[in-house]
Design an enzyme around this catalytic site. Structure first.
Site, short mmCIF file in Angstrom:
data_model
loop_
_atom_site.label_atom_id
_atom_site.label_comp_id
_atom_site.label_asym_id
_atom_site.label_seq_id
_atom_site.Cartn_x
_atom_site.Cartn_y
_atom_site.Cartn_z
N GLU A 26 0.86 -1.32 -0.30
CA GLU A 26 0.01 -0.04 0.03
C GLU A 26 1.04 1.28 -0.12
O GLU A 26 1.30 1.66 1.04
CB GLU A 26 -1.00 0.04 1.34
N GLU A 67 -6.08 2.70 8.11
CA GLU A 67 -5.46 2.35 6.68
C GLU A 67 -5.51 0.82 6.80
O GLU A 67 -5.86 0.35 5.50
CB GLU A 67 -3.96 2.95 6.40
N GLU A 74 -10.90 -3.60 1.38
CA GLU A 74 -10.75 -3.55 -0.05
C GLU A 74 -10.28 -5.22 -0.67
O GLU A 74 -10.80 -5.58 -1.51
CB GLU A 74 -9.58 -2.58 -0.44
#
Length: 121
Positions: A26, A67, A74
């Site tokens: 990420e 996060e 996701e």
């Protein structure tokens, strides 16, 4: 007691793997970490108290935690709904909104510390 110790070290390995996955996969997490470090240098440079520095660090770690949760959302959504769907869009957008709120809150705290330092408080 031995089972607790074994579980602790297993959890530590699992968490470490998650941290590695987060930062390897990420870009946003890497950017947030870099911004957090820059902000920490700034807070120290303007002479804020140890307690204020501690609160800032808690906010940075909370932002990284949000996060990580967003990334997990996701991953799950992509697995459950690989095609375009309203469900997938909403789930991802809501996770992103959670990250945004955390980052705005952290940034606001940094601005308030800066203003307080400029005012001599």
């Amino acid at each position: 007691m031995r089972a607790w110790i074994d579980h602790f070290f297993s959890a530590l390995r699992w968490s470490s793997a998650g941290v590695a996955d987060l930062f390897r996969g990420e870009r946003a997490a890497r950017m947030e970490l870099a911004a957090g470090i820059v902000g920490l240098v700034w807070v120290v440079a303007i002479g804020r108290s140890l307690a204020e520095i501690g609160v800032y660090l808690v906010l940075v770690f909370a932002a990284l935690a949000v996060e990580a949760l967003n990334t997990a959302i996701e991953e799950i959504v992509d697995r459950i709904s690989p095609e375009q769907s309203e469900f997938a869009r909403r789930a991802k957008d809501l996770g992103s909104a959670a990250v945004m709120f955390m980052l705005v809150g952290t940034g606001l705290y940094l601005v308030l510390l800066t203003v307080a330092a400029a005012m001599g408080r």
